[in-house]
Design a protein around this motif. Structure first.
Motif, PDB file in Angstrom:
ATOM      1  N   VAL A   8      19.387  46.808 -14.194  1.00  0.00           N
ATOM      2  CA  VAL A   8      20.616  45.999 -14.119  1.00  0.00           C
ATOM      3  C   VAL A   8      21.575  46.428 -15.238  1.00  0.00           C
ATOM      4  O   VAL A   8      22.777  46.616 -15.020  1.00  0.00           O
ATOM      5  CB  VAL A   8      20.282  44.493 -14.210  1.00  0.00           C
ATOM      6  N   ASP A  44      39.554  40.611 -14.686  1.00  0.00           N
ATOM      7  CA  ASP A  44      38.524  39.997 -15.550  1.00  0.00           C
ATOM      8  C   ASP A  44      37.730  38.876 -14.883  1.00  0.00           C
ATOM      9  O   ASP A  44      36.925  38.220 -15.546  1.00  0.00           O
ATOM     10  CB  ASP A  44      39.110  39.561 -16.890  1.00  0.00           C
ATOM     11  N   GLN A  45      37.935  38.663 -13.598  1.00  0.00           N
ATOM     12  CA  GLN A  45      37.143  37.657 -12.853  1.00  0.00           C
ATOM     13  C   GLN A  45      36.286  38.446 -11.886  1.00  0.00           C
ATOM     14  O   GLN A  45      36.738  38.822 -10.791  1.00  0.00           O
ATOM     15  CB  GLN A  45      38.068  36.696 -12.091  1.00  0.00           C
ATOM     16  N   GLY A  75      30.290  38.627 -18.186  1.00  0.00           N
ATOM     17  CA  GLY A  75      31.088  39.782 -17.788  1.00  0.00           C
ATOM     18  C   GLY A  75      32.078  40.170 -18.871  1.00  0.00           C
ATOM     19  O   GLY A  75      31.747  40.213 -20.066  1.00  0.00           O
ATOM     20  N   ASP A  95      25.932  37.898 -22.233  1.00  0.00           N
ATOM     21  CA  ASP A  95      25.805  38.922 -21.185  1.00  0.00           C
ATOM     22  C   ASP A  95      24.872  40.032 -21.647  1.00  0.00           C
ATOM     23  O   ASP A  95      24.814  40.378 -22.822  1.00  0.00           O
ATOM     24  CB  ASP A  95      27.178  39.504 -20.839  1.00  0.00           C
ATOM     25  N   LEU A  96      24.168  40.599 -20.661  1.00  0.00           N
ATOM     26  CA  LEU A  96      23.206  41.670 -20.896  1.00  0.00           C
ATOM     27  C   LEU A  96      23.887  42.977 -21.306  1.00  0.00           C
ATOM     28  O   LEU A  96      23.298  43.795 -22.008  1.00  0.00           O
ATOM     29  CB  LEU A  96      22.471  41.895 -19.557  1.00  0.00           C
ATOM     30  N   SER A  97      25.113  43.173 -20.850  1.00  0.00           N
ATOM     31  CA  SER A  97      25.785  44.469 -21.008  1.00  0.00           C
ATOM     32  C   SER A  97      26.597  44.513 -22.309  1.00  0.00           C
ATOM     33  O   SER A  97      27.570  43.783 -22.465  1.00  0.00           O
ATOM     34  CB  SER A  97      26.712  44.695 -19.808  1.00  0.00           C
ATOM     35  N   GLY A 122      22.925  39.318 -24.778  1.00  0.00           N
ATOM     36  CA  GLY A 122      21.602  38.707 -24.643  1.00  0.00           C
ATOM     37  C   GLY A 122      21.245  38.550 -23.180  1.00  0.00           C
ATOM     38  O   GLY A 122      22.091  38.723 -22.299  1.00  0.00           O
ATOM     39  N   SER A 123      19.982  38.212 -22.948  1.00  0.00           N
ATOM     40  CA  SER A 123      19.509  38.049 -21.577  1.00  0.00           C
ATOM     41  C   SER A 123      19.503  36.578 -21.173  1.00  0.00           C
ATOM     42  O   SER A 123      19.098  35.718 -21.959  1.00  0.00           O
ATOM     43  CB  SER A 123      18.090  38.611 -21.459  1.00  0.00           C
ATOM     44  N   GLN A 140      28.212  32.573 -12.501  1.00  0.00           N
ATOM     45  CA  GLN A 140      28.995  33.054 -11.359  1.00  0.00           C
ATOM     46  C   GLN A 140      28.615  34.494 -11.031  1.00  0.00           C
ATOM     47  O   GLN A 140      28.848  35.410 -11.834  1.00  0.00           O
ATOM     48  CB  GLN A 140      30.486  33.018 -11.700  1.00  0.00           C
ATOM     49  N   VAL A 142      25.789  36.129 -10.792  1.00  0.00           N
ATOM     50  CA  VAL A 142      24.837  36.709 -11.751  1.00  0.00           C
ATOM     51  C   VAL A 142      23.405  36.618 -11.213  1.00  0.00           C
ATOM     52  O   VAL A 142      22.634  37.569 -11.329  1.00  0.00           O
ATOM     53  CB  VAL A 142      24.920  35.981 -13.118  1.00  0.00           C
ATOM     54  N   ILE A 146      18.908  38.798 -10.807  1.00  0.00           N
ATOM     55  CA  ILE A 146      17.770  38.282 -11.576  1.00  0.00           C
ATOM     56  C   ILE A 146      16.610  37.897 -10.652  1.00  0.00           C
ATOM     57  O   ILE A 146      16.741  37.003  -9.810  1.00  0.00           O
ATOM     58  CB  ILE A 146      18.218  37.088 -12.443  1.00  0.00           C
TER      59      ILE A 146
HETATM   60  C1  LIG Z   1      29.185  40.483 -11.141  1.00  0.00           C
HETATM   61  S1  LIG Z   1      29.240  40.284 -12.864  1.00  0.00           S
HETATM   62  C2  LIG Z   1      29.901  38.638 -13.044  1.00  0.00           C
HETATM   63  C3  LIG Z   1      30.529  38.403 -14.405  1.00  0.00           C
HETATM   64  C4  LIG Z   1      31.144  37.027 -14.643  1.00  0.00           C
HETATM   65  N1  LIG Z   1      30.198  35.955 -14.389  1.00  0.00           N
HETATM   66  C5  LIG Z   1      32.366  36.823 -13.797  1.00  0.00           C
HETATM   67  O1  LIG Z   1      32.246  36.117 -12.791  1.00  0.00           O
HETATM   68  O2  LIG Z   1      33.425  37.377 -14.132  1.00  0.00           O
HETATM   69  C6  LIG Z   1      27.522  40.024 -13.270  1.00  0.00           C
HETATM   70  C7  LIG Z   1      27.278  39.941 -14.757  1.00  0.00           C
HETATM   71  O3  LIG Z   1      25.968  39.437 -14.982  1.00  0.00           O
HETATM   72  C8  LIG Z   1      25.433  40.115 -16.085  1.00  0.00           C
HETATM   73  N2  LIG Z   1      23.969  39.998 -16.002  1.00  0.00           N
HETATM   74  C9  LIG Z   1      23.155  40.435 -15.023  1.00  0.00           C
HETATM   75  N3  LIG Z   1      21.871  40.141 -15.314  1.00  0.00           N
HETATM   76  C10 LIG Z   1      21.869  39.493 -16.502  1.00  0.00           C
HETATM   77  C11 LIG Z   1      20.870  38.922 -17.332  1.00  0.00           C
HETATM   78  N4  LIG Z   1      19.576  38.987 -17.014  1.00  0.00           N
HETATM   79  N5  LIG Z   1      21.247  38.335 -18.477  1.00  0.00           N
HETATM   80  C12 LIG Z   1      22.554  38.259 -18.846  1.00  0.00           C
HETATM   81  N6  LIG Z   1      23.547  38.795 -18.093  1.00  0.00           N
HETATM   82  C13 LIG Z   1      23.220  39.397 -16.943  1.00  0.00           C
HETATM   83  C14 LIG Z   1      25.946  41.526 -15.939  1.00  0.00           C
HETATM   84  O4  LIG Z   1      25.844  42.279 -17.135  1.00  0.00           O
HETATM   85  C15 LIG Z   1      27.369  41.279 -15.488  1.00  0.00           C
HETATM   86  O5  LIG Z   1      28.248  41.146 -16.557  1.00  0.00           O
END
Ligand SMILES: C[S@@+](CC[C@H](N)C(=O)[O-])C[C@H]1O[C@@H](n2cnc3c(N)ncnc32)[C@H](O)[C@@H]1O
Length: 274
Positions: A8, A44-45, A75, A95-97, A122-123, A140, A142, A146
């Motif tokens: 991911v 940014d959404q 995100g 966020d993980l990234s 963080g996760s 949202q 996400v 997982i």
């Molecule tokens: C499609 S984006 C949505 C971002 C934000 N929620 C938005 O709606 O603008 C999915 C996000 O989830 C994060 N993500 C995925 N798995 C995750 C995890 N285990 N822990 C934290 N963040 C995670 C990704 O890094 C990414 O930024």
């Protein structure tokens, strides 16, 4: 770190993201000029129906100025900035990234919101916050990244106060196998979709009661039809995710139109856990 989290993280490994954003935002004027959060809304959404979906979810969760809100999987921070600007609440994103968190901090400095909005790497499966810290949590688009949903929802429950709200807006399995690549996954290897029913069951099992549950697939289909007719805005999530993003989005639209996937909106309340 598990293989699954690594896959991911790789998917969202947006190399050079902050520099790409700086270049793209030059259309709004010099770097030192403050931006309004809504100027960033087309990039940014990172979810279906963009800013409108965030606004609806926050409204359903009844966010207020005195709340401390957590945005899980934040995100590049658009939803967090919108919440703080609209309601005056404090928002923390996780966020993980790492590139996304760096970009979220950069954009938040550009909108002058760093006093109210902060981000941590963080996760969601090991949230770096103490128990009962937040009044509300958003998730949202996400959960489909997982696999361990019971742990995800238990972690969200843990960091919420009793009576706290959990608002989720996510892609769910509907009637068939999804076509890939999609915005959250290039292959099924980083995609862990559940049906709406299974999602709500997993949330409730973690210590939540359902307040609102809505099938928003029809609204998402209408949004994709409009997008197809108008074409993408000039500033779009391609800046964040790169060239392939148009194909990812087209496939998500097809998955919805063909009823392979659906969209779930739901709000829950944290109840005592036995
Ligand atoms: C499609 S984006 C949505 C971002 C934000 N929620 C938005 O709606 O603008 C999915 C996000 O989830 C994060 N993500 C995925 N798995 C995750 C995890 N285990 N822990 C934290 N963040 C995670 C990704 O890094 C990414 O930024």
């Amino acid at each position: 770190m598990t293989d699954e989290l690594d896959r991911v993280r790789d998917h969202y490994r947006a190399t050079g993201l902050t520099d790409r954003l700086k270049a793209a935002l030059a259309v709004f004027g010099p770097e030192e000029e403050r931006l309004k959060p809504e100027q960033l809304a087309t990039l940014d959404q990172f979810h279906t129906r963009g800013l409108a979906a965030t606004a609806e979810l926050a409204n359903l969760a009844v966010v207020t100025a005195d709340m401390s809100v957590l945005d899980v999987g934040s995100g590049v921070g658009g939803p967090a900035r919108f919440l703080a600007a609209t309601y005056g609440c404090e928002v923390t994103g996780v966020d993980l990234s790492e590139p996304f968190v760096e970009a979220a901090r950069y954009l938040t400095a550009r909108t002058g919101q760093d006093g109210k909005v902060s981000f941590e790497t963080g996760s969601a499966l090991a949230l770096p916050f103490e128990d009962g810290r937040f009044d509300a949590a958003l998730l949202q688009h996400v959960a489909m990244n997982i696999a361990d949903r019971p742990l995800l929802y238990r972690e969200i429950r843990r960091v919420l106060k009793p009576g706290g709200k959990f608002a989720t807006f996510d892609v769910v399995l509907n009637g068939g196998d999804p076509l890939y690549p999609v915005p959250w996954a290039k292959t099924p290897g980083e995609s862990f979709l559940l049906t709406a029913e299974a999602t709500c069951e997993a949330v409730e099992a973690a210590g939540f009661a359902t307040l609102v549950r809505r099938d928003d697939t029809a609204a998402a289909k209408a949004w994709f039809s409009e997008l197809r007719a108008s074409g993408p805005p000039s500033l779009n999530l391609g800046v964040v995710m790169g060239q392939g993003f148009a194909e990812f989005t087209t496939n998500l639209g097809r998955n919805l139109m063909q009823d392979r996937l659906g969209i779930l909106t739901a709000v829950f309340e944290a109840v005592p856990v036995n």
